[in-house]
Write a protein that holds these residues in place. Structure first.
Motif, PDB file in Angstrom:
ATOM      1  N   MET A  78      10.357   1.027   2.822  1.00 45.39           N
ATOM      2  CA  MET A  78       9.077   1.048   3.514  1.00 45.39           C
ATOM      3  C   MET A  78       9.051  -0.080   4.539  1.00 45.39           C
ATOM      4  N   LYS A  79       8.805   0.255   5.745  1.00 45.14           N
ATOM      5  CA  LYS A  79       8.778  -0.741   6.814  1.00 45.14           C
ATOM      6  C   LYS A  79       7.423  -1.436   6.833  1.00 45.14           C
ATOM      7  N   LEU A  80       7.462  -2.764   6.676  1.00 41.48           N
ATOM      8  CA  LEU A  80       6.233  -3.546   6.768  1.00 41.48           C
ATOM      9  C   LEU A  80       5.931  -3.797   8.227  1.00 41.48           C
ATOM     10  N   GLU A  81       4.739  -3.452   8.655  1.00 45.95           N
ATOM     11  CA  GLU A  81       4.419  -3.575  10.074  1.00 45.95           C
ATOM     12  C   GLU A  81       2.928  -3.771  10.282  1.00 45.95           C
ATOM     13  N   ALA A  82       2.582  -4.138  11.484  1.00 46.27           N
ATOM     14  CA  ALA A  82       1.177  -4.353  11.839  1.00 46.27           C
ATOM     15  C   ALA A  82       0.371  -3.083  11.588  1.00 46.27           C
ATOM     16  N   GLY A  83      -0.811  -3.259  11.055  1.00 42.94           N
ATOM     17  CA  GLY A  83      -1.661  -2.122  10.737  1.00 42.94           C
ATOM     18  C   GLY A  83      -1.574  -1.700   9.290  1.00 42.94           C
ATOM     19  N   MET A  84      -0.537  -2.158   8.583  1.00 39.21           N
ATOM     20  CA  MET A  84      -0.400  -1.853   7.162  1.00 39.21           C
ATOM     21  C   MET A  84      -1.251  -2.831   6.361  1.00 39.21           C
ATOM     22  N   ALA A  85      -1.782  -2.381   5.238  1.00 33.16           N
ATOM     23  CA  ALA A  85      -2.641  -3.224   4.414  1.00 33.16           C
ATOM     24  C   ALA A  85      -1.980  -3.531   3.073  1.00 33.16           C
ATOM     25  N   ALA A  86      -2.297  -4.706   2.538  1.00 36.51           N
ATOM     26  CA  ALA A  86      -1.793  -5.122   1.229  1.00 36.51           C
ATOM     27  C   ALA A  86      -2.911  -5.800   0.456  1.00 36.51           C
ATOM     28  N   ILE A  87      -2.783  -5.787  -0.857  1.00 37.87           N
ATOM     29  CA  ILE A  87      -3.687  -6.513  -1.735  1.00 37.87           C
ATOM     30  C   ILE A  87      -2.859  -7.434  -2.616  1.00 37.87           C
ATOM     31  N   VAL A  88      -3.286  -8.693  -2.725  1.00 43.48           N
ATOM     32  CA  VAL A  88      -2.619  -9.660  -3.594  1.00 43.48           C
ATOM     33  C   VAL A  88      -3.666 -10.259  -4.516  1.00 43.48           C
ATOM     34  N   THR A  89      -3.518 -10.038  -5.814  1.00 45.24           N
ATOM     35  CA  THR A  89      -4.434 -10.668  -6.758  1.00 45.24           C
ATOM     36  C   THR A  89      -3.922 -12.072  -7.083  1.00 45.24           C
ATOM     37  N   GLY A  90      -4.848 -12.979  -7.329  1.00 43.81           N
ATOM     38  CA  GLY A  90      -4.453 -14.367  -7.557  1.00 43.81           C
ATOM     39  C   GLY A  90      -3.918 -15.012  -6.297  1.00 43.81           C
ATOM     40  N   GLY A  91      -4.363 -14.521  -5.153  1.00 44.64           N
ATOM     41  CA  GLY A  91      -3.814 -14.957  -3.871  1.00 44.64           C
ATOM     42  C   GLY A  91      -4.342 -16.274  -3.355  1.00 44.64           C
ATOM     43  N   ALA A  92      -5.197 -16.941  -4.130  1.00 38.04           N
ATOM     44  CA  ALA A  92      -5.769 -18.216  -3.669  1.00 38.04           C
ATOM     45  C   ALA A  92      -4.850 -19.397  -3.945  1.00 38.04           C
ATOM     46  N   SER A  93      -3.878 -19.221  -4.838  1.00 41.07           N
ATOM     47  CA  SER A  93      -3.015 -20.351  -5.186  1.00 41.07           C
ATOM     48  C   SER A  93      -1.677 -19.867  -5.725  1.00 41.07           C
TER      49      SER A  93
END
Length: 264
Positions: free
Chosen positions: A1-16
């Protein structure tokens, strides 16, 4: 999967810690990242720094998670990459000595249930809600890929130490979820993997450097090579590779400098 502009992601615990590094690495790859965390101040600051969005989400609350996905998708579109780093747990030996009453006491079932909810159930909650959104989206490439979900386990899943009955068994459960879930989702083109980090220089561990420098040095020396704690950026690098490489599926990765944890 090519990561590119316009793609969305979610990261839990992303504050630290590992989540923070993963969010930055994905943003550096051009992806719009939504951070799920309960640490509002640090989460908002990091989201701003990487050009992402922050959403106050309690991974142990179903409605909070549902609302978080809805808000993140409204802001950034359907996520194609989900990285689950957040967790909640307790620790303690199955039986411990009660000095006051001069007898053994048992680790409460309620403490175990709390860890199971904060690690194993929360991992299923995040992964399944993300998979549902991905499954109802158009494929991204000729392979029919729709997304990648990466869960965070731990070397404790295989090398659980004294006092880690809750943590070790629940992280082992996260690993056990990976292959059957990957097979459940194979016809939808959704990949599922996990990473088992060893001892990493997260804020929690870095606090030991000043509090107990002797133990800090011992921890660094315990890693076969390199003789240091892992850097969160090294975890994040693997996260990006897993998301990018379509042939990585149903796998559990140890990322630990070849360490094998002793009983204590």
């Amino acid at each position: 999967m090519k990561l590119e502009a316009g793609m969305a992601a979610i990261v839990t615990g992303g504050a630290s810690g590992l989540g923070k590094a993963s969010a930055k690495a994905l943003a550096d790859a051009g992806v719009k990242v939504a951070i799920f965390d309960i640490n509002d101040e640090d989460g908002k600051a990091h989201a701003k720094a990487i050009g992402g969005t922050f959403h106050h989400v309690n991974i142990m609350d179903e409605q909070s998670v549902v609302d978080g996905f809805e808000a993140a998708r409204a802001a950034n579109g359907q996520e194609r990459v989900t990285v689950h780093c957040a967790m909640a747990s307790k620790r303690g030996k199955t039986l411990g000595w009660d000095k006051e009453n001069h007898c053994y006491k048992r680790l409460p079932t309620e403490d175990y249930a709390f860890g199971a909810e904060g690690i194993l159930v929360a991992s299923y909650r995040i992964a399944s809600h993300s998979a549902l959104g991905m499954a109802n989206s158009e494929p991204l490439n000729d392979d029919g890929e729709r997304g990648s979900i990466t869960l965070t386990a731990s070397v404790a899943a295989q090398d659980g130490q004294i006092g880690q009955t809750i943590y070790g068994s629940c992280k082992s459960g996260v690993n056990g979820m990976v292959l059957p879930m990957a097979r459940d989702l194979m016809d939808m083109g959704i990949r599922v993997n996990s990473v088992m980090p060893g001892i990493f220089a997260t804020p929690l561990m870095l606090g030991m450097k000043d509090r107990n420098p002797k133990m800090w040095d011992q921890l660094n020396a315990s890693v076969p090579f390199p003789k240091r704690l892992g850097e969160p950026e090294e975890f994040a690098s693997l996260i990006v590779e897993i998301a990018s490489n379509t042939y990585i599926n149903g796998h559990q990765f140890r990322l630990d400098g070849a360490i094998r944890m002793p009983p204590r």
